[in-house]
Design an enzyme around this catalytic site. Structure first.
Site, short mmCIF file in Angstrom:
data_model
loop_
_atom_site.label_atom_id
_atom_site.label_comp_id
_atom_site.label_asym_id
_atom_site.label_seq_id
_atom_site.Cartn_x
_atom_site.Cartn_y
_atom_site.Cartn_z
N ASN A 28 0.80 -1.27 0.16
CA ASN A 28 0.02 -0.04 -0.01
C ASN A 28 0.92 1.28 0.13
O ASN A 28 2.20 1.30 0.45
CB ASN A 28 -0.97 -0.15 1.22
CG ASN A 28 -1.93 -1.17 1.14
OD1 ASN A 28 -2.04 -1.77 0.03
ND2 ASN A 28 -2.33 -1.58 2.52
N ASP A 30 -0.36 4.12 0.82
CA ASP A 30 -0.92 4.92 1.97
C ASP A 30 -0.05 5.19 3.28
O ASP A 30 0.68 4.31 3.43
CB ASP A 30 -2.48 4.83 2.38
CG ASP A 30 -2.78 3.49 2.85
OD1 ASP A 30 -2.05 3.03 3.84
OD2 ASP A 30 -3.22 2.73 2.22
N HIS A 42 6.04 -0.42 -2.49
CA HIS A 42 5.66 0.21 -3.75
C HIS A 42 5.81 1.73 -3.74
O HIS A 42 5.00 2.21 -4.43
CB HIS A 42 4.24 -0.43 -4.23
CG HIS A 42 4.02 -1.68 -4.72
ND1 HIS A 42 3.15 -2.56 -4.75
CD2 HIS A 42 5.29 -2.81 -5.07
CE1 HIS A 42 3.35 -3.63 -5.23
NE2 HIS A 42 4.47 -3.81 -5.51
N GLY A 80 -4.68 -9.47 2.90
CA GLY A 80 -5.63 -8.51 1.89
C GLY A 80 -5.00 -8.35 0.69
O GLY A 80 -4.79 -7.41 0.12
N ASN A 115 -7.60 -13.02 4.39
CA ASN A 115 -8.11 -12.49 3.02
C ASN A 115 -9.67 -12.55 2.95
O ASN A 115 -10.36 -13.30 3.76
CB ASN A 115 -7.53 -12.96 1.89
CG ASN A 115 -7.45 -12.25 0.70
OD1 ASN A 115 -7.51 -10.92 0.91
ND2 ASN A 115 -6.97 -12.64 -0.38
N GLU A 127 -11.38 -13.33 0.43
CA GLU A 127 -11.87 -14.36 -0.21
C GLU A 127 -10.36 -15.04 -0.73
O GLU A 127 -9.27 -14.55 -0.48
CB GLU A 127 -12.51 -14.18 -1.44
CG GLU A 127 -11.74 -13.13 -2.40
CD GLU A 127 -12.50 -12.46 -3.51
OE1 GLU A 127 -12.08 -12.04 -4.47
OE2 GLU A 127 -13.84 -12.59 -3.42
#
Ligand SMILES: [Zn+2]
Length: 242
Positions: free
Chosen positions: A101, A103, A118, A184, A210, A212
Site C-alpha cells: 500500500n 498510503d 511500492h 488482504g 483475506n 476471499e
C-alpha cells in the site's frame, strides 16, 4: 527456518479497503479499472509520465489529497499493537510490516517498522539529485526540490515496469523469520505474490488473512477468510493472549 519468533507481515489493498481507500485494482464488471477514461495501467507508468506528466501528476495529486482524509481502521491498529507487544510476548521476536500500500495508514495506526515496497503517496522523489522528501501538497505546479532546487520532483511510487523497493531487505527478513502472514492481497502481483513460496522454501509457518481465497491460497498452511478488521484483530488477540 529460524526460531527467532520474528514475524514478516505482507499487507495489500484489503487492509486499507475498509478505510475507504479506492485501490483501482479491479474495474467494474471485470473490465479494466478506469480513472477519467484512462486505464490506471496507462497512468501509473514511467512512459505515461514522459508522455503526459500533467496527467500523471494530477492523478497522484488527487490520490495524495484523498488518503489524507482517510483514517486507519481496526486492522492497522491491531498490527501496530502486535508490533509493540510481540517483542515482550515472544521473548525478543520482531514484527516487520511489508506493505504494497502507498498510503500511510499503518504509520498513522501506530506502526513504526513499515517497509513500503511500492513507494508512498506522501513522499516526493527528486530525479535530479535522487533525494526523497515528505510531501503532502501538490506536485503539478512543479515545485522546486527542497534539496537542489530543480523542478524535478515525481511521485515516489513504484510504477508498472519499475522495480519494487528494498527487495533484498525483504528476503533477508524472511530468512530470519519464523512466521509469514499475508493480509488482504490478491496473490496476483509479483514479486509480492512469490513471498509465500520463498517462505515455504525457508520452512516458515504461513498464514493468509483475506476477504476471499486468493490465487496463492494453496501455498499457505492456513487461510482465514473475512474482512481485515475482523480477521486481523482476531488473529492478533489470539497471538498475544496465547
Ligand atoms: Zn533535488
Amino acid at each position: 527456518m529460524t526460531n527467532s519468533g520474528n514475524i514478516v507481515i505482507l499487507t495489500g489493498a484489503g487492509v486499507s479497503a475498509e478505510s475507504g481507500i479506492d485501490t483501482f485494482r479491479a474495474g467494474a464488471n471485470g473490465g479494466p479499472s478506469l480513472w477519467e477514461q484512462h486505464r490506471v495501467e496507462d497512468v501509473a507508468t514511467p512512459e505515461a509520465f514522459a508522455r503526459d506528466p500533467e496527467l500523471v501528476l494530477r492523478f497522484y495529486d488527487m490520490r495524495r489529497a484523498a488518503i489524507q482524509t482517510k483514517q486507519p481502521n481496526a486492522a492497522h491498529i491491531a498490527l501496530a499493537r502486535l508490533e509493540r507487544e510481540w517483542p515482550v510476548r515472544s521473548g525478543g521476536g520482531s514484527v516487520l510490516i511489508v506493505t504494497q500500500n502507498v498510503d500511510d495508514l499503518h504509520e498513522r495506526g501506530g506502526a513504526t517498522n513499515v517497509l513500503h515496497m511500492h513507494g508512498e503517496h506522501l513522499s516526493a522523489w527528486c530525479t535530479a539529485c535522487d533525494t526523497r522528501h515528505r510531501w503532502t501538497g501538490a506536485l503539478i505546479e512543479r515545485p522546486p526540490c527542497p534539496a537542489c532546487g530543480a523542478p524535478a520532483l515525481r511521485p515516489d511510487i513504484v510504477w508498472f515496469g519499475e522495480v519494487p523497493y528494498r527487495m533484498e531487505d525483504i528476503y533477508q527478513a524472511l530468512a530470519q523469520a519464523s512466521l509469514f502472514v499475508s493480509i488482504g492481497t490478491s496473490g496476483a502481483v509479483y514479486p509480492a505474490a512469490g513471498f509465500v513460496r520463498t517462505a515455504r522454501e525457508l520452512g516458515l509457518q504461513t498464514l493468509e488473512l483475506n476477504l476471499e481465497r486468493s490465487q496463492g491460497s494453496a501455498w499457505f498452511h492456513e487461510t482465514r477468510l473475512g474482512p481485515a478488521t475482523a480477521t486481523v484483530s482476531g488473529w492478533v488477540e489470539g497471538l498475544l493472549e496465547r
